[in-house]
Design a protein around this motif. Structure first.
Motif, PDB file in Angstrom:
ATOM      1  N   LYS A 131       0.820  -1.280  -0.261  1.00  0.00           N
ATOM      2  CA  LYS A 131      -0.102   0.181   0.278  1.00  0.00           C
ATOM      3  C   LYS A 131       0.748   1.094  -0.043  1.00  0.00           C
ATOM      4  N   SER A 132       1.944   1.542   1.153  1.00  0.00           N
ATOM      5  CA  SER A 132       2.451   2.475   0.910  1.00  0.00           C
ATOM      6  C   SER A 132       3.784   2.822  -0.522  1.00  0.00           C
ATOM      7  N   ILE A 133       3.669   1.453  -0.787  1.00  0.00           N
ATOM      8  CA  ILE A 133       4.875   1.634  -2.421  1.00  0.00           C
ATOM      9  C   ILE A 133       3.751   1.918  -3.591  1.00  0.00           C
ATOM     10  N   ILE A 134       2.926   1.603  -3.003  1.00  0.00           N
ATOM     11  CA  ILE A 134       1.675   1.942  -4.994  1.00  0.00           C
ATOM     12  C   ILE A 134       1.143   3.096  -4.381  1.00  0.00           C
ATOM     13  N   LYS A 135       1.146   4.527  -2.806  1.00  0.00           N
ATOM     14  CA  LYS A 135       0.825   5.515  -3.014  1.00  0.00           C
ATOM     15  C   LYS A 135       1.921   6.318  -3.437  1.00  0.00           C
ATOM     16  N   LYS A 136       2.959   5.821  -2.949  1.00  0.00           N
ATOM     17  CA  LYS A 136       4.179   6.388  -3.314  1.00  0.00           C
ATOM     18  C   LYS A 136       4.101   6.856  -5.053  1.00  0.00           C
ATOM     19  N   ILE A 137       4.107   5.433  -5.517  1.00  0.00           N
ATOM     20  CA  ILE A 137       4.675   5.536  -7.017  1.00  0.00           C
ATOM     21  C   ILE A 137       3.510   4.710  -7.717  1.00  0.00           C
ATOM     22  N   SER A 138       2.537   4.436  -7.785  1.00  0.00           N
ATOM     23  CA  SER A 138       1.397   4.155  -9.176  1.00  0.00           C
ATOM     24  C   SER A 138       1.355   3.020  -8.863  1.00  0.00           C
ATOM     25  N   THR A 139       0.360   2.040  -8.844  1.00  0.00           N
ATOM     26  CA  THR A 139       0.422   0.283  -9.324  1.00  0.00           C
ATOM     27  C   THR A 139       1.095   0.313 -10.771  1.00  0.00           C
ATOM     28  N   GLU A 140       0.392   1.080 -11.823  1.00  0.00           N
ATOM     29  CA  GLU A 140       1.124   0.513 -13.276  1.00  0.00           C
ATOM     30  C   GLU A 140       2.236   0.722 -13.063  1.00  0.00           C
ATOM     31  N   ALA A 141       3.229   2.151 -12.388  1.00  0.00           N
ATOM     32  CA  ALA A 141       4.535   1.925 -12.081  1.00  0.00           C
ATOM     33  C   ALA A 141       5.104   1.143 -11.794  1.00  0.00           C
ATOM     34  N   THR A 142       4.439   0.399 -10.196  1.00  0.00           N
ATOM     35  CA  THR A 142       5.253  -0.473  -9.141  1.00  0.00           C
ATOM     36  C   THR A 142       4.580  -1.712 -10.462  1.00  0.00           C
ATOM     37  N   GLN A 143       3.956  -2.103 -11.470  1.00  0.00           N
ATOM     38  CA  GLN A 143       4.481  -3.282 -12.626  1.00  0.00           C
ATOM     39  C   GLN A 143       5.276  -2.930 -13.465  1.00  0.00           C
ATOM     40  N   THR A 144       5.282  -1.786 -13.860  1.00  0.00           N
ATOM     41  CA  THR A 144       6.525  -1.743 -14.982  1.00  0.00           C
ATOM     42  C   THR A 144       7.632  -1.864 -14.428  1.00  0.00           C
ATOM     43  N   ALA A 177       8.424  -5.661 -13.275  1.00  0.00           N
ATOM     44  CA  ALA A 177       8.314  -6.458 -15.106  1.00  0.00           C
ATOM     45  C   ALA A 177       9.697  -6.948 -15.216  1.00  0.00           C
ATOM     46  N   HIS A 178      10.124  -5.860 -15.410  1.00  0.00           N
ATOM     47  CA  HIS A 178      11.549  -4.977 -16.273  1.00  0.00           C
ATOM     48  C   HIS A 178      12.676  -5.453 -15.566  1.00  0.00           C
ATOM     49  N   ALA A 182       3.474  -7.032 -18.204  1.00  0.00           N
ATOM     50  CA  ALA A 182       3.332  -7.896 -16.256  1.00  0.00           C
ATOM     51  C   ALA A 182       2.933  -9.038 -16.557  1.00  0.00           C
ATOM     52  N   LYS A 183       1.459  -9.750 -17.555  1.00  0.00           N
ATOM     53  CA  LYS A 183       1.208 -10.143 -18.305  1.00  0.00           C
ATOM     54  C   LYS A 183       2.318 -11.640 -18.132  1.00  0.00           C
ATOM     55  N   GLU A 184       3.362 -11.320 -19.443  1.00  0.00           N
ATOM     56  CA  GLU A 184       4.530 -11.746 -19.943  1.00  0.00           C
ATOM     57  C   GLU A 184       5.766 -12.505 -18.962  1.00  0.00           C
ATOM     58  N   ALA A 185       5.320 -11.629 -18.122  1.00  0.00           N
ATOM     59  CA  ALA A 185       6.899 -11.969 -16.687  1.00  0.00           C
ATOM     60  C   ALA A 185       5.714 -12.787 -16.111  1.00  0.00           C
ATOM     61  N   LEU A 186       4.717 -12.510 -15.348  1.00  0.00           N
ATOM     62  CA  LEU A 186       3.946 -13.943 -14.426  1.00  0.00           C
ATOM     63  C   LEU A 186       4.133 -14.900 -14.934  1.00  0.00           C
ATOM     64  N   PHE A 187       3.795 -15.033 -17.112  1.00  0.00           N
ATOM     65  CA  PHE A 187       3.614 -15.818 -17.712  1.00  0.00           C
ATOM     66  C   PHE A 187       5.017 -16.696 -17.555  1.00  0.00           C
ATOM     67  N   ALA A 188       5.682 -16.239 -17.753  1.00  0.00           N
ATOM     68  CA  ALA A 188       6.988 -16.313 -17.862  1.00  0.00           C
ATOM     69  C   ALA A 188       7.494 -17.073 -16.389  1.00  0.00           C
ATOM     70  N   ALA A 189       6.988 -16.973 -15.490  1.00  0.00           N
ATOM     71  CA  ALA A 189       7.696 -16.920 -13.683  1.00  0.00           C
ATOM     72  C   ALA A 189       7.181 -18.257 -13.646  1.00  0.00           C
ATOM     73  N   ALA A 190       5.579 -18.305 -13.806  1.00  0.00           N
ATOM     74  CA  ALA A 190       4.229 -19.601 -13.506  1.00  0.00           C
ATOM     75  C   ALA A 190       5.534 -20.239 -14.062  1.00  0.00           C
ATOM     76  N   THR A 191       5.851 -20.740 -15.613  1.00  0.00           N
ATOM     77  CA  THR A 191       6.660 -21.716 -16.669  1.00  0.00           C
ATOM     78  C   THR A 191       7.624 -21.686 -15.981  1.00  0.00           C
ATOM     79  N   ILE A 192       8.139 -21.299 -16.077  1.00  0.00           N
ATOM     80  CA  ILE A 192       9.462 -21.441 -15.064  1.00  0.00           C
ATOM     81  C   ILE A 192       9.314 -22.428 -13.869  1.00  0.00           C
ATOM     82  N   LEU A 193       8.435 -22.240 -13.096  1.00  0.00           N
ATOM     83  CA  LEU A 193       8.808 -22.800 -11.584  1.00  0.00           C
ATOM     84  C   LEU A 193       7.853 -24.177 -12.253  1.00  0.00           C
ATOM     85  N   SER A 194       6.904 -24.283 -13.468  1.00  0.00           N
ATOM     86  CA  SER A 194       6.240 -25.915 -13.442  1.00  0.00           C
ATOM     87  C   SER A 194       7.186 -26.806 -14.259  1.00  0.00           C
ATOM     88  N   THR A 195       8.055 -26.365 -14.751  1.00  0.00           N
ATOM     89  CA  THR A 195       9.785 -27.011 -15.183  1.00  0.00           C
ATOM     90  C   THR A 195      10.840 -27.458 -13.933  1.00  0.00           C
TER      91      THR A 195
END
Length: 466
Positions: free
Chosen positions: A378-391, A394-395, A451-464
């Motif tokens: 909550k503290s982080i997204i209040k300061k830099i927004s949810t969209e910036a946090t996702q960006t 993911a990067h 961010a969806k691409e990052a989540l997909f990559a993370a899930a794929t790695i975990l599945s392997t």
């Protein structure tokens, strides 16, 4: 050596005679043909033979002058390619063989008499030099190129494209390659022998220390230009640097000029990134020299470029996505994002000497652990927004995967490999957890495509690894 010098002077007289422009208007085909003949004569004398003769300073100066002033795309590309080939065949700075060095360290060899496209020094020296030569750039001229490039970056209509814009991009690309050729061998040897003078005397350090430019203004202009260029990032990913036949392909062809524009624009972004990376490496070396007491007051104080980047991204959040879209060096990308997050992660308000609690490491893993706590999120997204946090998340994950892949390719001992694999799996779990908590804290947020691409990559790695 004397015969070689006489031969070189003879070539100089003969080739420079071709440049006699008397009776020709600028841009006339006769003048263009004569200058093409001059460039070919230099290439035949210096590049084509196995033991070619290095062109004289006057010849290099003339080639650079063509690159700076010509309006013909054929001449611009031909002079750029020739200068680049000359630098490869006759480097101004290089490292000696370690086996032949008495100190058992590689040593830097500087060809003091070699021509340079820059002029640094006292005001009187610059005035005297510039009276006799127009084929150089001062530090302020370098900054002006960056500023001119910023104007080119916002132009998206090919029909409004001017040859001058392409010339600016090609010229700046060449100048940055000169800075790289001078700095990299110096910095490499500095890491071995800690001789600060090697880096202190580099063209890059002298450029940034010049009183004729605004250092912070230069860096900010680089950042804004890279961000403006991000809109063609995906459109030109399969493009390549113009080959040696580029001059022929470009001649009398508007379509080829358009293609060249996107080619050069892409590699101009790469050149600007290369410039920023060199400044970052220079900052590290200077910090090391400071720690060892090798610097003096004369070395001055300069804000590290990473801090300038963080400040710019803080005050202009719209630049976050464009910047990280084009800035793709994983080590520094991850470093910048981690430090950016740490500015907004709440620190313990009270600490005592008896406290055994460890301060969270300045690592990506440490940042991700902060997202396991709802109050911290909550503290982080209040300061830099949810969209910036996702960006940023993911990067950062993309950069982490790139570094992980590099380490794997370099070959790691099995025991270390197991630790690395375990760490990668943990990072993937924490990335998924971070985005889950973001959605939990801000139920109305939409997960960005990247961010969806990052989540997909993370899930794929975990599945392997399960």
């Amino acid at each position: 050596m004397e015969d070689r010098g006489i031969s070189s002077r003879g070539i100089e007289v003969n080739t420079l005679a071709i440049l006699d422009a008397s009776g020709f208007k600028k841009g006339s085909q006769d003048l263009i043909d004569d200058r093409i003949a001059f460039l070919e004569a230099v290439r035949c004398a210096s590049i084509v033979p196995e033991n070619g003769i290095a062109p004289t300073n006057k010849m290099c100066e003339a080639i650079f002058q063509i690159l700076k002033d010509e309006d013909s795309m054929e001449l611009i590309m031909a002079s750029y390619e020739l200068l680049t080939d000359i630098d490869k065949c006759f480097p101004r700075v290089y490292t000696s063989n370690m086996e032949t060095s008495p100190s058992n360290f590689a040593e830097v060899v500087v060809v003091e008499e070699a021509w340079l496209p820059f002029i640094f020094g006292s005001e009187s020296e610059k005035e005297d030099f510039n009276k006799n030569s127009g084929g150089t750039l001062e530090s302020s001229g370098f900054h002006l190129l960056i500023q001119d490039l910023a104007k080119v970056a916002v132009e998206t209509k090919i029909e409004k494209l001017e040859t001058k814009s392409l010339r600016t991009m090609v010229l700046l690309q060449y100048v940055i390659s000169v800075l790289e050729g001078d700095f990299v061998p110096r910095n490499s040897v500095f890491k071995e022998n800690m001789n600060w003078n090697l880096v202190k005397e580099s063209l890059l350090n002298m450029l940034l220390g010049s009183r004729r430019i605004s250092y912070k203004g230069l860096i900010k202009d680089c950042l804004s230009t890279m961000c403006e260029m991000s809109h063609v990032h995906t459109d030109s990913q399969d493009m390549r640097v113009p080959e040696k036949s580029a001059a022929k392909r470009l001649k009398h062809s508007n379509a080829s000029v358009s293609i060249s524009y996107f080619e050069v624009k892409k590699f101009m972004r790469t050149a600007l990134q290369k410039f920023l990376l060199m400044v970052m490496e220079l900052d590290i070396s200077k910090k090391k020299a400071d720690t060892l007491g090798l610097t003096t007051r004369a070395d001055g104080v300069r804000t590290p470029v990473v801090e300038i980047i963080q400040d710019e991204l803080t005050y202009n959040r719209d630049s976050l996505s464009p910047f990280f879209q084009v800035f793709d060096e994983p080590k520094w990308k991850l470093e910048i994002i981690v430090q950016y997050f740490r500015k907004y992660i709440a620190k313990p308000s009270v600490r005592t000497r008896r406290s055994t609690e460890l301060v969270e490491d300045a690592t990506f893993d440490g940042v991700l652990k902060c997202f396991s706590n709802s109050n911290s999120v909550k503290s982080i997204i209040k300061k830099i927004s949810t969209e910036a946090t996702q960006t940023l998340l993911a990067h950062a994950f993309q950069a982490f995967l790139s570094l992980s892949s590099q380490h794997s390719a370099e070959g790691i001992h099995q025991s270390t490999e197991n630790v690395r694999d375990s760490s990668l799996a943990e990072i993937c779990k924490n990335v998924i957890s971070a985005f889950t908590n973001l959605r939990r804290v801000d139920e109305h947020t939409e997960i960005l495509p990247f961010a969806k691409e990052a989540l997909f990559a993370a899930a794929t790695i975990l599945s392997t690894k399960s």
